[in-house]
Scaffold this motif. Sequence first.
Motif, mmCIF file in Angstrom:
data_model
loop_
_atom_site.group_PDB
_atom_site.id
_atom_site.type_symbol
_atom_site.label_atom_id
_atom_site.label_comp_id
_atom_site.label_asym_id
_atom_site.label_seq_id
_atom_site.Cartn_x
_atom_site.Cartn_y
_atom_site.Cartn_z
ATOM 1 N N GLY A 198 5.332 9.786 -4.201
ATOM 2 C CA GLY A 198 3.945 9.395 -3.975
ATOM 3 C C GLY A 198 3.824 7.980 -3.440
ATOM 4 O O GLY A 198 3.035 7.718 -2.532
ATOM 5 N N LEU A 199 4.619 7.056 -3.993
ATOM 6 C CA LEU A 199 4.575 5.672 -3.516
ATOM 7 C C LEU A 199 5.071 5.562 -2.077
ATOM 8 O O LEU A 199 4.484 4.833 -1.263
ATOM 9 C CB LEU A 199 5.400 4.773 -4.431
ATOM 10 N N LEU A 200 6.143 6.260 -1.744
ATOM 11 C CA LEU A 200 6.626 6.233 -0.363
ATOM 12 C C LEU A 200 5.625 6.861 0.596
ATOM 13 O O LEU A 200 5.452 6.395 1.726
ATOM 14 C CB LEU A 200 7.974 6.954 -0.268
ATOM 15 N N LEU A 201 4.955 7.895 0.156
ATOM 16 C CA LEU A 201 3.933 8.523 0.991
ATOM 17 C C LEU A 201 2.770 7.569 1.232
ATOM 18 O O LEU A 201 2.249 7.480 2.351
ATOM 19 C CB LEU A 201 3.439 9.807 0.325
ATOM 20 N N LEU A 202 2.384 6.815 0.210
ATOM 21 C CA LEU A 202 1.323 5.822 0.379
ATOM 22 C C LEU A 202 1.747 4.709 1.331
ATOM 23 O O LEU A 202 0.951 4.239 2.145
ATOM 24 C CB LEU A 202 0.933 5.218 -0.970
ATOM 25 N N LEU A 203 3.009 4.289 1.236
ATOM 26 C CA LEU A 203 3.503 3.258 2.149
ATOM 27 C C LEU A 203 3.479 3.739 3.588
ATOM 28 O O LEU A 203 3.106 2.998 4.499
ATOM 29 C CB LEU A 203 4.915 2.840 1.763
ATOM 30 N N LEU A 204 3.879 4.982 3.803
ATOM 31 C CA LEU A 204 3.883 5.521 5.161
ATOM 32 C C LEU A 204 2.464 5.725 5.682
ATOM 33 O O LEU A 204 2.185 5.479 6.851
ATOM 34 C CB LEU A 204 4.650 6.844 5.198
ATOM 35 N N ALA A 205 1.568 6.165 4.829
ATOM 36 C CA ALA A 205 0.196 6.415 5.254
ATOM 37 C C ALA A 205 -0.527 5.111 5.565
ATOM 38 O O ALA A 205 -1.347 5.049 6.480
ATOM 39 C CB ALA A 205 -0.555 7.186 4.171
ATOM 40 N N GLY A 206 -0.222 4.051 4.845
ATOM 41 C CA GLY A 206 -0.887 2.775 5.052
ATOM 42 C C GLY A 206 -0.257 1.934 6.135
ATOM 43 O O GLY A 206 -0.798 0.900 6.515
ATOM 44 N N SER A 207 0.881 2.349 6.686
ATOM 45 C CA SER A 207 1.557 1.519 7.672
ATOM 46 C C SER A 207 0.852 1.540 9.029
ATOM 47 O O SER A 207 1.121 0.687 9.860
ATOM 48 C CB SER A 207 3.008 1.971 7.832
ATOM 49 N N GLY A 208 -0.037 2.470 9.261
ATOM 50 C CA GLY A 208 -0.768 2.508 10.519
ATOM 51 C C GLY A 208 -1.776 1.380 10.641
ATOM 52 O O GLY A 208 -2.192 1.016 11.741
ATOM 53 N N GLN A 209 -2.148 0.781 9.534
ATOM 54 C CA GLN A 209 -3.119 -0.301 9.541
ATOM 55 C C GLN A 209 -2.449 -1.671 9.535
ATOM 56 O O GLN A 209 -3.121 -2.693 9.483
ATOM 57 C CB GLN A 209 -4.031 -0.184 8.330
ATOM 58 N N ALA A 210 -1.137 -1.708 9.601
ATOM 59 C CA ALA A 210 -0.417 -2.979 9.566
ATOM 60 C C ALA A 210 -0.581 -3.707 10.894
ATOM 61 O O ALA A 210 -0.613 -3.106 11.954
ATOM 62 C CB ALA A 210 1.055 -2.731 9.287
ATOM 63 N N HIS A 211 -0.717 -5.015 10.812
ATOM 64 C CA HIS A 211 -0.868 -5.835 12.013
ATOM 65 C C HIS A 211 0.241 -6.875 12.036
ATOM 66 O O HIS A 211 0.637 -7.401 11.002
ATOM 67 C CB HIS A 211 -2.227 -6.556 12.010
ATOM 68 N N ALA A 212 0.701 -7.168 13.219
ATOM 69 C CA ALA A 212 1.743 -8.185 13.358
ATOM 70 C C ALA A 212 1.134 -9.562 13.150
ATOM 71 O O ALA A 212 -0.052 -9.795 13.380
ATOM 72 C CB ALA A 212 2.377 -8.098 14.738
#
Length: 66
Positions: free
Chosen positions: A32-46
């Motif tokens: 579940g934690l890895l799935l949340l990390l992957l799902a939230g990575s689309g909003q990451a900004h450099a």
Amino acid sequence: MSAPAHLPAPRTTAPDTRLHWWTLALPALAFGLLLLLLAGSGQAHAATDEGSALVQVTHQLLRAVG
């Protein structure tokens, strides 16, 4: 002459095959934690112009040494 073989005594009771609660809970939590990390990575900004403090200190040390 060979030594006599000692065989273990046969079991009279069945082994305990129940699973502990954490054998299922921990992998499910990790998934579940890895799935949340992957799902939230689309909003990451450099990072923009500012570097991290570690990068800034490294640059200062390199300038002082070199």
